[in-house]
Design an enzyme around this catalytic site. Structure first.
Site, PDB file in Angstrom:
ATOM      1  N   GLU A  98      22.658  -4.121 -18.924  1.00 47.11           N
ATOM      2  CA  GLU A  98      23.981  -3.884 -19.500  1.00 47.11           C
ATOM      3  C   GLU A  98      24.124  -4.688 -20.791  1.00 47.11           C
ATOM      4  OE1 GLU A  98      26.319  -2.162 -20.197  1.00 47.11           O
ATOM      5  OE2 GLU A  98      27.795  -2.104 -18.587  1.00 47.11           O
ATOM      6  N   ASP A  99      24.990  -4.209 -21.673  1.00 46.73           N
ATOM      7  CA  ASP A  99      25.205  -4.936 -22.928  1.00 46.73           C
ATOM      8  C   ASP A  99      26.054  -6.191 -22.714  1.00 46.73           C
ATOM      9  OD1 ASP A  99      27.479  -3.448 -22.342  1.00 46.73           O
ATOM     10  OD2 ASP A  99      27.616  -2.466 -24.297  1.00 46.73           O
ATOM     11  N   ASP A 102      32.438  -7.908 -19.162  1.00 45.51           N
ATOM     12  CA  ASP A 102      33.751  -8.412 -19.600  1.00 45.51           C
ATOM     13  C   ASP A 102      34.640  -8.559 -18.361  1.00 45.51           C
ATOM     14  OD1 ASP A 102      36.040  -9.049 -20.986  1.00 45.51           O
ATOM     15  OD2 ASP A 102      36.355  -7.067 -21.832  1.00 45.51           O
ATOM     16  N   LYS A 130      31.001 -12.380 -20.918  1.00 45.53           N
ATOM     17  CA  LYS A 130      32.294 -12.868 -21.401  1.00 45.53           C
ATOM     18  C   LYS A 130      33.107 -13.283 -20.183  1.00 45.53           C
ATOM     19  CE  LYS A 130      34.216 -10.095 -24.746  1.00 45.53           C
ATOM     20  NZ  LYS A 130      35.147  -9.004 -25.153  1.00 45.53           N
ATOM     21  N   ASP A 158      29.760  -1.550 -29.817  1.00 44.76           N
ATOM     22  CA  ASP A 158      30.474  -0.803 -30.849  1.00 44.76           C
ATOM     23  C   ASP A 158      31.964  -1.079 -30.843  1.00 44.76           C
ATOM     24  OD1 ASP A 158      31.074   0.596 -28.364  1.00 44.76           O
ATOM     25  OD2 ASP A 158      31.879   2.194 -29.617  1.00 44.76           O
ATOM     26  N   ARG A 164      26.949  -0.437 -33.939  1.00 42.13           N
ATOM     27  CA  ARG A 164      25.895  -0.603 -32.925  1.00 42.13           C
ATOM     28  C   ARG A 164      24.575  -1.013 -33.566  1.00 42.13           C
ATOM     29  NH1 ARG A 164      27.716   1.643 -27.994  1.00 42.13           N
ATOM     30  NH2 ARG A 164      28.957   3.526 -28.177  1.00 42.13           N
TER      31      ARG A 164
HETATM   32  P1  IMP Z   1      33.889  -4.368 -18.217  1.00 45.96           P
HETATM   33  O1  IMP Z   1      33.968  -3.242 -17.223  1.00 45.96           O
HETATM   34  O2  IMP Z   1      35.242  -4.853 -18.633  1.00 45.96           O
HETATM   35  O3  IMP Z   1      32.974  -5.482 -17.792  1.00 45.96           O
HETATM   36  O4  IMP Z   1      33.393  -3.727 -19.553  1.00 45.96           O
HETATM   37  C1  IMP Z   1      32.108  -3.462 -19.849  1.00 45.96           C
HETATM   38  C2  IMP Z   1      32.014  -2.568 -21.045  1.00 45.96           C
HETATM   39  O5  IMP Z   1      33.113  -2.712 -21.964  1.00 45.96           O
HETATM   40  C3  IMP Z   1      30.789  -2.953 -21.802  1.00 45.96           C
HETATM   41  O6  IMP Z   1      29.661  -2.282 -21.310  1.00 45.96           O
HETATM   42  C4  IMP Z   1      31.150  -2.575 -23.213  1.00 45.96           C
HETATM   43  O7  IMP Z   1      30.820  -1.229 -23.448  1.00 45.96           O
HETATM   44  C5  IMP Z   1      32.653  -2.746 -23.288  1.00 45.96           C
HETATM   45  N1  IMP Z   1      32.986  -4.066 -23.891  1.00 45.96           N
HETATM   46  C6  IMP Z   1      33.506  -5.149 -23.287  1.00 45.96           C
HETATM   47  N2  IMP Z   1      33.685  -6.158 -24.146  1.00 45.96           N
HETATM   48  C7  IMP Z   1      33.263  -5.702 -25.351  1.00 45.96           C
HETATM   49  C8  IMP Z   1      33.175  -6.290 -26.661  1.00 45.96           C
HETATM   50  O8  IMP Z   1      33.520  -7.459 -26.921  1.00 45.96           O
HETATM   51  N3  IMP Z   1      32.673  -5.481 -27.643  1.00 45.96           N
HETATM   52  C9  IMP Z   1      32.267  -4.204 -27.419  1.00 45.96           C
HETATM   53  N4  IMP Z   1      32.322  -3.624 -26.221  1.00 45.96           N
HETATM   54  C10 IMP Z   1      32.822  -4.361 -25.188  1.00 45.96           C
END
Ligand code: IMP
Length: 179
Positions: A98-99, A102, A130, A158, A164
């Protein structure tokens, strides 16, 4: 530095060095397991490409595309699989690539799906973490960098499909996404 960035957070060289370390760690842990690396499109495309080249053991690669509804800079918690795996994963040792983690909602959902499909094990490799944004209890097993609770772009990440291709990662200026 790209003019839409406030500052660079992680340089290209730092990403390269850290990815090499993570690759070596994973290679050691999965030496005889023929792991299946699942890249989450599109954000993890850069990371999985670099990571697998640093994992010098037999392995396989597949991809999933997941969409979370709602605004682009916030996770809504509702997740939909847009592209599924090409092959069954029953009995496979899976490394989800995963990138960024969050809120953790995307990965918590995905992990449940993969466990439900009877993967032998499911671990998570994320190049960025994060922890300040977290709303569910999930921690990447292999993590590149811990980043502050700000919106970052580059190296696959992105905003509205832009940035990207930046080879480094930086904090996007607020005025770029708040208008
Ligand atoms: P989560 O479900 O909140 O953990 O979100 C994960 C996804 O949200 C990641 O795979 C990203 O695609 C997007 N995302 C979360 N934070 C960022 C950020 O700071 N920049 C860009 N994309 C983010």
């Amino acid at each position: 530095m790209h003019p839409h960035l406030e500052r660079v957070l992680v340089t290209e060289e730092e990403i390269r060095n850290r990815t090499a370390q993570l690759g070596a760690d994973i290679a050691r842990d999965y030496a005889d397991k023929n792991p299946l690396f699942i890249g989450i499109l599109k954000g993890a495309c850069m990371f999985i490409a670099d990571l697998v080249r640093a994992v010098e053991i037999p392995l396989e690669i597949d991809f999933m595309a997941i969409s979370s509804y709602g605004a682009s800079s916030k996770s809504s918690g509702v997740v939909r699989i847009m592209k599924d795996l090409d092959r069954p994963l029953e009995g496979r040792h899976v490394v989800v690539v995963e990138d960024i983690v969050d809120t953790g909602l995307t990965l918590a959902y995905l992990r449940d799906v993969l466990v439900h499909r009877r993967a032998a094990s499911v671990k998570i490799a994320a190049i960025f973490d994060k922890p300040g944004g977290r709303s569910v209890d999930i921690t990447p097993d292999y993590c590149g960098f811990t980043v502050p609770n700000e919106f970052i772009v580059g190296y696959g990440l992105d905003h509205a499909e832009r940035y990207r291709n930046l080879p480094y990662v930086g904090v996007l200026k607020r005025e770029v996404y708040e208008h």
